[in-house]
Motif scaffolding. Structure first.
Motif, short mmCIF file in Angstrom:
data_model
loop_
_atom_site.label_atom_id
_atom_site.label_comp_id
_atom_site.label_asym_id
_atom_site.label_seq_id
_atom_site.Cartn_x
_atom_site.Cartn_y
_atom_site.Cartn_z
N LEU A 233 3.05 -8.59 -0.60
CA LEU A 233 2.09 -9.41 -1.33
C LEU A 233 2.25 -9.21 -2.84
CD1 LEU A 233 -0.42 -11.26 -1.51
CD2 LEU A 233 -1.82 -9.18 -1.31
N CYS A 234 2.37 -7.96 -3.26
CA CYS A 234 2.50 -7.68 -4.70
C CYS A 234 3.79 -8.28 -5.25
CB CYS A 234 2.46 -6.17 -4.94
SG CYS A 234 0.83 -5.43 -4.64
N ALA A 235 4.90 -8.14 -4.51
CA ALA A 235 6.16 -8.74 -4.96
C ALA A 235 6.05 -10.26 -4.99
CB ALA A 235 7.30 -8.30 -4.04
N TRP A 236 5.37 -10.81 -3.99
CA TRP A 236 5.19 -12.27 -3.91
C TRP A 236 4.35 -12.77 -5.08
CZ3 TRP A 236 7.32 -16.18 -1.43
CH2 TRP A 236 6.63 -17.38 -1.31
N ALA A 245 -0.77 -12.00 -10.64
CA ALA A 245 -0.23 -10.66 -10.84
C ALA A 245 -0.69 -10.08 -12.17
CB ALA A 245 1.31 -10.71 -10.79
N GLN A 246 -0.75 -10.92 -13.20
CA GLN A 246 -1.19 -10.44 -14.50
C GLN A 246 -2.67 -10.10 -14.52
OE1 GLN A 246 0.13 -13.68 -16.99
NE2 GLN A 246 2.26 -12.97 -17.02
N ARG A 247 -3.45 -10.78 -13.68
CA ARG A 247 -4.89 -10.48 -13.64
C ARG A 247 -5.21 -9.25 -12.79
NH1 ARG A 247 -5.46 -16.25 -13.49
NH2 ARG A 247 -5.78 -16.31 -11.24
N HIS A 248 -4.23 -8.81 -11.99
CA HIS A 248 -4.47 -7.66 -11.10
C HIS A 248 -3.41 -6.60 -11.34
CE1 HIS A 248 -7.66 -9.69 -8.78
NE2 HIS A 248 -6.95 -10.79 -9.00
N ARG A 249 -3.26 -6.22 -12.60
CA ARG A 249 -2.24 -5.22 -12.96
C ARG A 249 -2.52 -3.87 -12.31
NH1 ARG A 249 -2.66 -8.04 -18.01
NH2 ARG A 249 -0.67 -9.03 -18.56
N ARG A 250 -3.81 -3.56 -12.15
CA ARG A 250 -4.15 -2.26 -11.56
C ARG A 250 -3.61 -2.16 -10.13
NH1 ARG A 250 -10.38 -0.26 -10.46
NH2 ARG A 250 -9.87 1.45 -9.04
N ALA A 256 3.15 0.09 -7.17
CA ALA A 256 4.44 0.55 -7.69
C ALA A 256 4.54 2.08 -7.66
CB ALA A 256 4.63 0.05 -9.13
N ARG A 257 3.41 2.77 -7.83
CA ARG A 257 3.43 4.23 -7.80
C ARG A 257 3.61 4.78 -6.40
NH1 ARG A 257 -0.87 3.57 -11.52
NH2 ARG A 257 -2.37 3.94 -9.84
N ARG A 258 3.19 4.01 -5.41
CA ARG A 258 3.27 4.49 -4.04
C ARG A 258 4.72 4.44 -3.57
NH1 ARG A 258 3.71 2.94 0.90
NH2 ARG A 258 4.08 0.79 0.29
N ALA A 273 9.79 -7.36 0.16
CA ALA A 273 9.32 -6.83 -1.12
C ALA A 273 10.48 -6.30 -1.95
CB ALA A 273 8.29 -5.73 -0.86
N GLU A 274 11.37 -5.56 -1.29
CA GLU A 274 12.53 -5.00 -1.99
C GLU A 274 13.44 -6.12 -2.50
OE1 GLU A 274 16.30 -1.97 -1.13
OE2 GLU A 274 14.78 -2.33 0.43
N LEU A 275 13.59 -7.16 -1.72
CA LEU A 275 14.45 -8.28 -2.08
C LEU A 275 13.93 -8.99 -3.33
CD1 LEU A 275 16.79 -10.21 -1.30
CD2 LEU A 275 15.16 -11.43 0.13
N LEU A 276 12.66 -9.38 -3.32
CA LEU A 276 12.08 -10.11 -4.45
C LEU A 276 12.02 -9.25 -5.70
CD1 LEU A 276 9.17 -12.06 -2.70
CD2 LEU A 276 11.31 -13.00 -3.58
N THR A 277 11.61 -8.00 -5.52
CA THR A 277 11.52 -7.11 -6.68
C THR A 277 12.88 -6.92 -7.32
OG1 THR A 277 9.64 -5.95 -5.69
CG2 THR A 277 10.81 -4.82 -7.46
#
Length: 678
Positions: A233-236, A245-250, A256-258, A273-277
């Motif tokens: 979801l985050c990568a998407w 994504a910009q509104r939910h940076r937290r 990203a830390r996990r 996720a790995e592919l898109l990132t």
């Protein structure tokens, strides 16, 4: 109470063949003497006697194999009796350890699920039905499970599963279950594991407020509860809906830390996720392609994987592996058709249309885009509609069908389209249409808007949408060569080298248009080589045509004729009529930047003698040499001599090219109109 027997008492008051037949009909293939006796709370010996009267000599294993007889008995059984029999059968079979699918049949038939274990059985049965593509059966079980569940979070999870099941054939935002999901989001009742699916449904239809509210739940929740789906979801969000994504940076920072736990067989969401990132952070194209193939090869098309598989195909398209992307689109389309999932068919037909467009095949792109818009009502396609409409408008523009392209641009699209990646190709297509119909000023504004969004979203990648090349073409159309050269050169700088992507060849071709005739030959030769390796026949035809004109400008007429001949063949195979007419016609060009600047010398036809022109016109209309000879009262040999001189004067190589020189009407292979619903 039905006179045959009393279901309320411990024993049947009257045990008749009719009552035993009803019990056997309810139990169906599961019926045995023992189960029938338990269902009727009767003595097994009495039941066996009744069964013998029904069918002498039957064994006790499968007493009711004839389903037609069973159906007739059930139709004649009063509804109240039939419902209570199914209720008791559900409990009986559950207690005896029968499969969930069998027990769920009776719960659904009774339209009741008051047992504490009913919801779990129904959900298990629904999953089995979905796995077997029995969508209506799955929806019936999920709906009953929803009514049987009292916990709001569990209800929200079931509602999302219902929307996912219905999504395969109707991605509408006006269904009861979609409203249930919205209500659950407003009440913050959606379980963490189900939030990614809920967000994607909301974003599909541009309901940004609900999507933000659901994402807000993740900001405060435990991400480990559904780590792979949240990773995807985050990568998407970063790559498809960057404003969110910009509104939910937290949330994205926490994700990203996990550190994901290495898996022997990674889930499709983790691979996605790995592919898109990787693609959007500069991973080499070859690595991206390897990962996309791995995802597509290892995971089957399903309701939970359709987004990840579509992302993998898109990555193949962006990295210019067009033949591979087309092959996977064909495979996924066939699977979606076999599994009766029109929404999935629409998605992969849209991706195939984009692939065919990048291959330069206007006819195939039109066909695929129309299919994508017709599999489900276009109003239900949400922001995804940007993909097929962009491909359709661009292909129609290539084919010179500008009225049809304009009609598609008048089709209403969600406002949220321009807050997503799917709005970028839409703007790209609209700008090219404006350029093709000589509205270069409007095209400039459209291309600048596209570039502004890409920079604002931090997605300014030259391989995504080549807006600087587009602006260069618009400046060329306005005669502003210095600006055109600057934008095309900047695109090359961002690529690193022209050979890094097929759009580098377009940049070289645009720069060539601003240089002297000797520099033009060198640049266009490089542009043609890139186009040939890039797989786009239309771009290759354009580059070859312009290279042919450049050779003619330096006096190399033999080379010019050879190049223009190949360009003509390619343009015809692509269905690019404007380019085709510019290559062999006698009118000046005012079309999109992919179309060549070539035109025939104005004195080409004037150089023909009256006799040669009469012969050439008849040949252009399909007349054979002996028919021309008979019509003009000359010999066949004279006709052949005239045609030889005509070919030389017009610098053409074959008879079919006369059709374009003389403007003969040609039936369009792509059809006269685009028929799309919605």
């Amino acid at each position: 109470m039905h006179p045959q027997f009393s279901l309320q008492g411990e024993k049947c008051s009257i045990l008749t063949r009719s009552g035993v037949g009803q019990a056997m009909a309810v139990l169906g293939s599961a019926s045995t003497v023992g189960l029938v006796a338990e269902l009727l709370a009767a003595d097994e010996a009495e039941v066996r006697t009744a069964v013998r009267r029904l069918a002498a000599g039957s064994s006790g294993r499968a007493l009711f194999d004839d389903f037609d007889i069973g159906d007739r008995i059930l139709r004649d059984t009063p509804a109240e009796v039939r419902r209570e029999l199914h209720c008791r059968a559900a409990k009986l079979l559950h207690d005896r350890g029968f499969p969930s699918a069998t027990v769920a049949e009776h719960l659904v038939a009774a339209n009741a699920a008051d047992y504490p274990w009913a919801a779990s059985v129904l959900l298990t049965a629904a999953e089995e039905a979905l796995a077997n593509d029995q969508i209506d059966r799955a929806v019936d079980r999920l709906e009953l499970a929803y009514r049987a569940t009292r916990d709001p979070a569990d209800r929200a999870a079931i509602a999302i599963r219902l929307v996912r099941a219905e999504w395969r054939f109707s991605p509408s935002n006006r269904t009861r279950n979609y409203s249930r999901v919205r209500a659950a989001i407003r009440a913050s009742r959606v379980p963490t594991a189900q939030v990614p699916a809920a967000v994607m449904f909301m974003l599909w239809h541009g309901q940004t407020q609900h999507a933000d509210q659901a994402l807000g739940q993740l900001d405060c929740g435990r991400l480990d509860d559904a780590a792979p789906t949240i990773d995807f979801l985050c990568a998407w969000l970063r790559t498809s809906h960057p404003p969110h994504a910009q509104r939910h940076r937290r949330l994205l920072a926490a994700q990203a830390r996990r550190r994901p736990v290495p898996a022997e067989r990674p889930s499709p969401h983790l691979l996605g996720a790995e592919l898109l990132t990787g693609l959007f952070t500069g991973r080499p194209f070859d690595e991206t392609v390897t990962l996309a193939r791995r995802l597509l090869t290892r995971h089957r098309l399903a309701a939970s994987t359709v987004e990840t598989l579509a992302a993998a195909v898109h990555c193949l398209i962006y990295t210019n592996r067009l033949d591979t992307a087309a092959a996977w689109c064909d495979s996924l389309l066939a699977e979606a058709e076999a599994r009766q999932a029109p929404t999935w068919q629409s998605i992969f037909a849209g991706l195939r249309a984009e692939t065919m467009l990048r291959k330069g095949n206007a006819r195939a792109a039109i066909d695929d885009a129309v299919l994508a818009l017709n599999y489900v009502p276009a109003a239900h396609l949400g922001v995804w509609i940007g993909t097929p409409i962009a491909a359709l408008v661009r292909a129609l523009t290539m084919a010179g069908r500008h009225a049809d392209a304009e009609a598609q641009l008048r089709r209403p699209v969600p406002r949220a389209l321009f807050e997503s990646r799917f709005g970028l190709p839409y703007l790209h297509a609209r700008g090219h249409h404006q350029l093709a119909v000589a509205r270069a000023d409007e095209a400039q504004r459209t291309f600048r808007r596209c570039g502004h969004l890409m920079r604002r979203w931090q997605m300014d990648f030259p391989w995504l949408v080549p807006w600087r090349n587009d602006l260069a073409a618009a400046h060329l159309a306005l005669g502003e060569h210095r600006h055109a050269r600057a934008f095309a050169t900047r695109h090359l700088d961002l690529l690193g080298a022209a050979t890094q992507h097929r759009t580098g060849g377009v940049s070289l071709r645009l720069v060539a248009a601003t240089g002297d005739r000797y520099q033009r030959v060198r640049l266009l030769r490089d542009a043609a080589a890139i186009a040939r390796s890039g797989g786009c026949d239309l771009e290759l035809a354009t580059a070859l045509g312009e290279l042919g004109a450049a050779h003619r400008a330096v006096g190399d007429h033999d080379k010019s004729r050879m190049l223009i001949r190949e360009a003509t063949r390619l343009a015809d195979s692509c269905g690019a009529d404007p380019l085709l007419h510019d290559l062999v016609g006698d009118r000046p060009r005012r079309t999109a930047p992919h179309v060549s600047h070539l035109r025939r010398p104005s004195n080409g036809l004037d150089a023909l003698s009256p006799a040669e022109r009469r012969v050439a016109e008849l040949a252009a209309h399909g007349k054979r040499n002996r028919d021309i000879a008979a019509a003009l009262d000359i010999t066949t040999s004279t006709v052949e001599q005239h045609l030889t001189r005509v070919y030389r004067k017009l610098e053409i190589a074959r008879r079919t090219e006369l059709t374009f020189v003389f403007g003969s009407a040609r039936p369009s292979k792509a059809g006269s109109s685009v028929s799309v619903t919605g």
